[in-house]
Design an enzyme around this catalytic site. Structure first.
Site, PDB file in Angstrom:
ATOM      1  N   TYR A  71      29.498  36.779  47.866  1.00 13.98           N
ATOM      2  CA  TYR A  71      30.203  36.622  46.587  1.00 13.98           C
ATOM      3  C   TYR A  71      31.398  37.570  46.544  1.00 13.98           C
ATOM      4  O   TYR A  71      32.521  37.163  46.244  1.00 13.98           O
ATOM      5  CB  TYR A  71      29.234  36.916  45.432  1.00 13.98           C
ATOM      6  CG  TYR A  71      29.856  36.862  44.055  1.00 13.98           C
ATOM      7  CD1 TYR A  71      29.920  35.658  43.358  1.00 13.98           C
ATOM      8  CD2 TYR A  71      30.371  38.007  43.443  1.00 13.98           C
ATOM      9  CE1 TYR A  71      30.486  35.601  42.089  1.00 13.98           C
ATOM     10  CE2 TYR A  71      30.942  37.953  42.189  1.00 13.98           C
ATOM     11  CZ  TYR A  71      30.994  36.746  41.516  1.00 13.98           C
ATOM     12  OH  TYR A  71      31.557  36.696  40.263  1.00 13.98           O
TER      13      TYR A  71
ATOM     14  N   VAL B 197      34.572  21.267  42.456  1.00 12.04           N
ATOM     15  CA  VAL B 197      35.802  21.833  43.040  1.00 12.04           C
ATOM     16  C   VAL B 197      35.766  21.877  44.566  1.00 12.04           C
ATOM     17  O   VAL B 197      36.807  22.047  45.196  1.00 12.04           O
ATOM     18  CB  VAL B 197      36.100  23.259  42.494  1.00 12.04           C
ATOM     19  CG1 VAL B 197      36.418  23.220  41.013  1.00 12.04           C
ATOM     20  CG2 VAL B 197      34.963  24.229  42.806  1.00 12.04           C
TER      21      VAL B 197
ATOM     22  N   ILE C 166      30.329  40.335  32.088  1.00  6.84           N
ATOM     23  CA  ILE C 166      30.678  39.471  30.962  1.00  6.84           C
ATOM     24  C   ILE C 166      29.430  38.680  30.557  1.00  6.84           C
ATOM     25  O   ILE C 166      28.724  38.136  31.428  1.00  6.84           O
ATOM     26  CB  ILE C 166      31.825  38.497  31.338  1.00  6.84           C
ATOM     27  CG1 ILE C 166      32.987  39.253  32.009  1.00  6.84           C
ATOM     28  CG2 ILE C 166      32.297  37.714  30.113  1.00  6.84           C
ATOM     29  CD1 ILE C 166      33.673  40.306  31.165  1.00  6.84           C
TER      30      ILE C 166
ATOM     31  N   ASN D  18      38.747  28.901  37.915  1.00  5.23           N
ATOM     32  CA  ASN D  18      37.767  29.827  37.356  1.00  5.23           C
ATOM     33  C   ASN D  18      36.332  29.523  37.772  1.00  5.23           C
ATOM     34  O   ASN D  18      35.472  30.408  37.739  1.00  5.23           O
ATOM     35  CB  ASN D  18      37.905  29.780  35.818  1.00  5.23           C
ATOM     36  CG  ASN D  18      36.748  30.403  35.104  1.00  5.23           C
ATOM     37  OD1 ASN D  18      36.610  31.624  35.100  1.00  5.23           O
ATOM     38  ND2 ASN D  18      35.889  29.578  34.513  1.00  5.23           N
TER      39      ASN D  18
ATOM     40  N   LYS E  31      35.590  36.932  46.442  1.00  6.52           N
ATOM     41  CA  LYS E  31      36.429  37.445  45.350  1.00  6.52           C
ATOM     42  C   LYS E  31      37.552  38.357  45.883  1.00  6.52           C
ATOM     43  O   LYS E  31      38.624  38.429  45.299  1.00  6.52           O
ATOM     44  CB  LYS E  31      35.559  38.167  44.311  1.00  6.52           C
ATOM     45  CG  LYS E  31      34.550  37.246  43.612  1.00  6.52           C
ATOM     46  CD  LYS E  31      35.220  36.088  42.911  1.00  6.52           C
ATOM     47  CE  LYS E  31      34.260  35.285  42.032  1.00  6.52           C
ATOM     48  NZ  LYS E  31      34.929  34.193  41.296  1.00  6.52           N
TER      49      LYS E  31
ATOM     50  N   ALA F 295      32.942  39.015  48.981  1.00  4.13           N
ATOM     51  CA  ALA F 295      33.945  38.664  49.998  1.00  4.13           C
ATOM     52  C   ALA F 295      34.847  37.534  49.497  1.00  4.13           C
ATOM     53  O   ALA F 295      36.063  37.547  49.716  1.00  4.13           O
ATOM     54  CB  ALA F 295      33.262  38.261  51.298  1.00  4.13           C
TER      55      ALA F 295
ATOM     56  N   SER G 239      36.718  39.255  40.562  1.00  6.51           N
ATOM     57  CA  SER G 239      35.547  39.952  40.010  1.00  6.51           C
ATOM     58  C   SER G 239      35.647  41.441  40.307  1.00  6.51           C
ATOM     59  O   SER G 239      36.306  41.843  41.281  1.00  6.51           O
ATOM     60  CB  SER G 239      34.277  39.404  40.663  1.00  6.51           C
ATOM     61  OG  SER G 239      33.166  40.210  40.346  1.00  6.51           O
TER      62      SER G 239
END
Ligand code: NAI
Length: 276
Positions: free
Chosen positions: A157, A65, A190, A92, A161, A159, A144
């Site tokens: 991570y 991506v 999850i 995702n 999200k 930041a 998240s």
């Protein structure tokens, strides 16, 4: 008329990070609902397994991506396979890198931004022509619970999200020009392979990631362990619903509210916990 220009009557969803965890569960659920699924990932073996599980009735693409040119081409190919229809774009794909900012190799920090944020921008930009022309289309992204309050030990991570949620808010207004929508989901803990494949660093050295789904097994609060299927069900709920920000489990929203009321209190609680 060629087959390629035949209008698609099936609804379609395009999912990044579809070879594993939340993306895979979403692909299986939407296929079971009769949707045409586009699945993209850097894990070709995982995509092949998914393709078999969907009886070859899907579109799959090896896609990093972070590669905008590749994303553009994949969406052209998907548009052809899907009759130029995209009911849900599900951005995702994501990677998790744990450790204090000063102890994580900087290239891992940049990789987190590239996959979790630039990858989402690439996806929206590469797909927007399809969203524009599909009635009631939804641009959906995985944020998240780490976006509730900037999370120590995964600063970059969280930041990315937080950025995803801001992007969703802006796109929910911009896309309304075409009758399309945007929403995101903030999952808590999850049980997916992310907890085995993620990276953790202490003073620059690689360490195994804590298996939070296993460690949180007995919890009953917002930090309890849930299956990927619960997030996949939320993608459906978001499609038929109207909310902007979704939370799995729903109690994850409580921390957003606590932060809005008193961010300094949350900060000081986290500093106190860190000292213990
Ligand atoms: P996962 O690791 O099972 O699946 C992620 C997939 O993304 C993998 O198949 C991986 O190959 C793919 N991927 C990674 N980098 C890529 C790239 N550059 N291009 C294309 N694909 C790439 O993890 P999971 O848990 O299903 O994660 C999905 C999303 O959910 C991520 O955005 C993650 O940050 C988010 N999330 C996960 C939580 C959890 O507890 N598992 C909690 C909150 C958010």
């Amino acid at each position: 008329k060629s087959l390629e220009s035949k209008p698609m009557t099936r609804q379609t969803i395009f999912i990044t990070g579809a070879a594993s965890g939340i993306g895979r569960a979403t692909a299986l659920q939407f296929h079971a609902r009769g949707w045409f699924v586009g699945a993209a990932d850097v894990d070709q073996a995982g995509l092949d397994v998914l393709k078999g599980d969907l009886d070859n009735d899907c579109f799959t693409a090896f896609l990093d991506v972070t590669d905008k040119a590749a994303f553009d081409q994949v969406m052209i190919d998907f548009g052809t396979a899907a009759g130029q229809r995209l009911d849900i774009l599900f951005n995702n794909a994501g990677i998790a890198v744990f450790g204090f900012l000063d102890e994580v190799p900087f290239e891992k920090t940049l990789a987190t931004v590239n996959v979790n944020l630039i990858g989402v921008l690439n996806g929206i930009h590469a797909s927007i022509h399809l969203l524009k022309q599909t009635p009631n289309a939804l641009c959906f992204t995985t944020s998240s619970s780490a976006a509730n309050f900037g999370s120590p030990g995964m600063a970059t991570y969280s930041a990315t999200k937080v950025a995803v949620k801001g992007l969703t808010e802006a796109m929910s207004v911009e896309l309304a020009r075409f009758g399309a929508r945007a929403a995101d989901v903030s999952p808590g803990i999850i049980d997916t392979p992310l907890w085995q494949t993620g990276a953790r660093f202490v003073r620059g050295e690689s360490r195994p990631v804590w298996n939070l789904p296993a460690l949180n097994h007995d919890r009953e609060d917002a930090g309890r362990t849930l299956p990927a299927d619960d997030v996949a069900e939320c993608v459906w709920a978001a499609y038929i619903g109207e909310k902007l920000h979704w939370y799995v489990p729903p109690e994850v929203v409580e921390r957003d509210k606590a932060k809005a009321l008193n961010p300094e209190k949350l900060r000081d609680q986290l500093i106190a916990q860190q000292k213990k």
